[in-house]
Design a protein around this motif. Sequence first.
Motif, PDB file in Angstrom:
ATOM      1  N   ASP A 154      23.148 -10.034  11.522  1.00 34.83           N
ATOM      2  CA  ASP A 154      24.185  -9.030  11.749  1.00 34.83           C
ATOM      3  C   ASP A 154      25.241  -9.098  10.645  1.00 34.83           C
ATOM      4  O   ASP A 154      25.507 -10.149  10.082  1.00 34.83           O
ATOM      5  N   THR A 172      27.378  -7.863   5.520  1.00 33.43           N
ATOM      6  CA  THR A 172      28.322  -6.743   5.481  1.00 33.43           C
ATOM      7  C   THR A 172      28.305  -6.102   4.102  1.00 33.43           C
ATOM      8  O   THR A 172      28.280  -4.865   3.974  1.00 33.43           O
ATOM      9  N   MET A 175      24.966  -4.198   3.734  1.00 35.32           N
ATOM     10  CA  MET A 175      24.863  -3.027   4.596  1.00 35.32           C
ATOM     11  C   MET A 175      25.755  -1.889   4.115  1.00 35.32           C
ATOM     12  O   MET A 175      25.396  -0.711   4.181  1.00 35.32           O
ATOM     13  N   ASN A 176      26.936  -2.251   3.598  1.00 36.06           N
ATOM     14  CA  ASN A 176      27.887  -1.223   3.189  1.00 36.06           C
ATOM     15  C   ASN A 176      27.919  -0.980   1.688  1.00 36.06           C
ATOM     16  O   ASN A 176      28.758  -0.214   1.198  1.00 36.06           O
ATOM     17  N   GLU A 218      28.582   2.642  19.582  1.00 32.82           N
ATOM     18  CA  GLU A 218      27.892   3.344  18.493  1.00 32.82           C
ATOM     19  C   GLU A 218      28.895   4.140  17.682  1.00 32.82           C
ATOM     20  O   GLU A 218      29.759   4.834  18.229  1.00 32.82           O
ATOM     21  N   THR A 220      29.482   5.746  13.245  1.00 33.87           N
ATOM     22  CA  THR A 220      28.854   6.024  11.960  1.00 33.87           C
ATOM     23  C   THR A 220      29.474   5.153  10.878  1.00 33.87           C
ATOM     24  O   THR A 220      30.692   5.200  10.648  1.00 33.87           O
ATOM     25  N   GLY A 221      28.645   4.320  10.257  1.00 30.72           N
ATOM     26  CA  GLY A 221      29.120   3.467   9.182  1.00 30.72           C
ATOM     27  C   GLY A 221      29.135   4.206   7.867  1.00 30.72           C
ATOM     28  O   GLY A 221      28.530   5.286   7.723  1.00 30.72           O
ATOM     29  N   ASN A 230      23.875   5.125  10.964  1.00 31.82           N
ATOM     30  CA  ASN A 230      24.200   4.843  12.353  1.00 31.82           C
ATOM     31  C   ASN A 230      24.350   3.327  12.557  1.00 31.82           C
ATOM     32  O   ASN A 230      23.541   2.534  12.062  1.00 31.82           O
ATOM     33  N   ALA A 231      25.381   2.938  13.295  1.00 31.53           N
ATOM     34  CA  ALA A 231      25.663   1.513  13.485  1.00 31.53           C
ATOM     35  C   ALA A 231      26.042   1.247  14.928  1.00 31.53           C
ATOM     36  O   ALA A 231      26.482   2.148  15.654  1.00 31.53           O
ATOM     37  N   GLU A 232      25.837   0.025  15.343  1.00 28.43           N
ATOM     38  CA  GLU A 232      26.255  -0.418  16.669  1.00 28.43           C
ATOM     39  C   GLU A 232      27.219  -1.589  16.471  1.00 28.43           C
ATOM     40  O   GLU A 232      26.915  -2.539  15.771  1.00 28.43           O
ATOM     41  N   LEU A 233      28.381  -1.507  17.102  1.00 29.56           N
ATOM     42  CA  LEU A 233      29.445  -2.497  16.893  1.00 29.56           C
ATOM     43  C   LEU A 233      29.690  -3.323  18.157  1.00 29.56           C
ATOM     44  O   LEU A 233      29.732  -2.797  19.263  1.00 29.56           O
TER      45      LEU A 233
END
Length: 234
Positions: A154, A172, A175-176, A218, A220-221, A230-233
């Motif tokens: 994660d 991180t 992913m970003n 949920e 949007t990243g 789409n992301a889950e936090l």
Amino acid sequence: DITGLKDLERRLKESEEYFRAVTENVMDLIMIVDGEGIIKYVNRASLHVLGYEPGEMLGTNSLDFVHPDDLAWAVEAIREAVESGDDAPLHEIRARHRDGDWRYLEGVGRNFMSYPAVNWLLMTFRDISDRMRSEEDLRYSEEMHRMLVSISPDAVTMTDLQGKITFVSPQTLAMNGYESEDELLGESVLILIDPADHEKGAAVRRKTMRDGTVRNVELTGLRKGGKRFNAELN
């Protein structure tokens, strides 16, 4: 008429008694050594600091109690104090306890070699073993948790209470779309979220501070180049 001599002897005796009353009833280890490091005096704190009765340490070399890794510094400190006449600065050193354990001591030294009637070094030490072990445990804990975060699949991000980024994991960055944590540290965490979800992200932060946790949110990243995902936090 030896009245003056008797008065001097009386004051000298009182001075010595005062000295002993003070040194023998403090928790810090007080040690007097000559220029070779031979112990000429040690107070009763030697028992609870190092486990030795004062009489057992008299005549021994103080360097024999020093950890091998600290020995070179200790030898140099004594040599420098003797040759320069300066006092030794505050320093941390490990000393052998009677039970074989190594105790962390914090000590300072005072040079009295220039006094013909004295000609010794005065050293005082405080046992800081508990503090040092607590610091070691904290460093170990921090290193362990940093390792666990770094290998987690994660993306982990930490912020202060104002939402400014204080830590990002390698995931991180990947992913970003960032190369270095320096690009993100101090920035608002909203930089990682699509502007359309900024209010949602701010609401999540407020809920986290109020309730302690949020789950499976949920949103949007946003990647560095502007690509959305789409992301889950949590």
